[in-house]
Design an enzyme around this catalytic site. Sequence first.
Site, mmCIF file in Angstrom:
data_model
loop_
_atom_site.group_PDB
_atom_site.id
_atom_site.type_symbol
_atom_site.label_atom_id
_atom_site.label_comp_id
_atom_site.label_asym_id
_atom_site.label_seq_id
_atom_site.Cartn_x
_atom_site.Cartn_y
_atom_site.Cartn_z
ATOM 1 C CD GLU A 318 -2.998 -0.984 2.360
ATOM 2 O OE1 GLU A 318 -4.157 -0.878 2.134
ATOM 3 O OE2 GLU A 318 -2.524 -1.018 3.771
ATOM 4 C CB CYS A 402 -8.975 3.706 6.242
ATOM 5 S SG CYS A 402 -8.297 2.856 4.858
HETATM 6 ZN ZN ZN Z 1 -8.020 4.505 3.169
#
Ligand code: ZN
Length: 637
Positions: A318, A402
Amino acid sequence: MNQLSQTETSWQERRSSSPIAYQAVTIEDQFWAPRLQTLREKTLQHIYKQMELDGHFTAYKQDWQPGMRPIPYLFWESDISKWLEAASYSLARHPDPALNALVDEAIAFLASLQQPDGYLNLWFTQVEPHKRWTNLRDWHELYCAGHLIEGAVAHFQATGKRTLLDIACRYANYIDTVFGREDGKQRGYCGHPEIELALIKLYRATDDTRYLNLARYFVEERGQQPHYFDSEARARGEDPADFWARSYEYNQSLVPIRDQHEVVGHAVRAMYLYSAVADLSRELDDASWLAVCERFWQNLSSKRTYITGGIGPSADNEGFTADYDLPNNTAYAETCAAIGLALWSHRLLQVDTDRRYADMLERALYNGVLSGLSLDGEAFFYENPLESRGRHHRQPWFNCACCPPNIARLLASLGQYVYSTNTTEIMVHLYMQSTGAITVGAQQITLRQQTAYPWDGTIQLTIETEQPATFGLNLRIPGWCNTAHLTVNGEEFPIEPHLHKGYVRIERAWQTGDNVLLTLDMPVLQVQAHPDIRDDSGCVALQRGPLIYCLESVDNAAPLHRIRLAETTTLENHFDPTLLGGIVVIQADATTLETTDWGDELYRTTPATSHPTRLVAIPYYAWDNRQAGEMHVWVRL
Ligand SMILES: [Zn+2]
């Protein structure tokens, strides 16, 4: 002049400022105001409903046992906190009894879970109470505390109520007794930075220096030897070498941050950590922290940022990979990472009024952040690729959610990014039709901005002041703008002699009715990429003003990879009020490659025939709001 004195001089000469709070800025334009209304009326409720459906609240109300449903997620609580932050921003400007009741209920729920010592973590209270503080590397415990603190500061500043702030302070006070260099404390820090910047917010809200010192400790302790995550793994009976992410670069703790030179690892973690470093520079009046940020900034902005302001190309970590590694189709570019870049840029802008930071804030905001939210306000991108074969779509929610509440809290507080001030100056960083109530020195100024930005580059600013006030009005001349024109009360004002780090400064004794007219030329630009970005070779991206454009199948006749922009084409643009909420559309002559006469051969020496076509491009942020299909940002030549 030696290196040190150069640094000292530039530190002394920088122009720092503080943002005008979002409560004091009324956004009333055609671009943002409708989106903010959608955010209030739909997105906030949608996120709350999704959290309810997941079981965010109910999962913890019972003594959860393995096998029970719903299965909680380690950091669900951070979703609640980010939603509380977004809802608080909204309530500050738009009272809403129903939303307020949900906020109070969520706060009461959190309060019910706070332990007598101040500890507050849903997972490690209900699900695995014996594992408190045993895996800071992976389990987001302090990260969740950070979001709780941010939510609490927002709620306090929005409503004046201390209900959530008191909870957060008790928790922060307890954390301060657990972590630090003093005897008896653990020398830990979180694998996912966030609490650092949150503690600095808490310090600013309460003036309690314990929080600033604790934030500084967390930043400085990171990556020190013996490595905390090593000792912690051994204490769990694990071999530290078995770390699933393989390297502590993943969480920016391989070495102390002052010894790091490139942006590495998980992109959101990096941005939150750097945001705290920028804040430390400001709060401690310490140039060396800005120098640390500048090293990262140089690496990120010149080698590792997508044209959309997306960052972190790899799904694997990520995060970041190597210089110029910016693939389009597989771009991860998490919405939260672009948000993090906006947060960091905004903090650097407070340290020094420098166009580079505001340009990056604008690039991320109008492109890589805004793409994360659908026009109807109820679907989200987690990943923001710059090319799609037609299967990438926004989702109503995610298992790891998120991004949705993160974009909600950013947009709900958008007003704070527009203006800033210090004792003698007002800075205008972003252009959007708005009214700012600004205190400069001892003077109350009302600054009105009239503009159709980002569709048009004409910006009219009008001053209202009870008595003449002398201050410098600083307007950003965006890096994308090659020709700008300025008048003050109708008289020509030369930009170049008054330009400092990309801001034109107009100082005078201002009176009510004084007006400034800034005209930013906004032609369609054909932007080239660095030759070492493999995917973009032989392509251009279309940009107009701050907006990056893209092609979608629904507007274009052929598979997008067969379309070539004609070399001598004129790039036309017009505003279409009926399309995608009203956008400027770009059109140009192009050619498309034919396959009808190609036959069965896979390869041949004769080029494909081509025929003329018309290329249609829309702003990147608005893609995937109509029928599904391909999308390309980079257009072949
Ligand atoms: Zn996120």
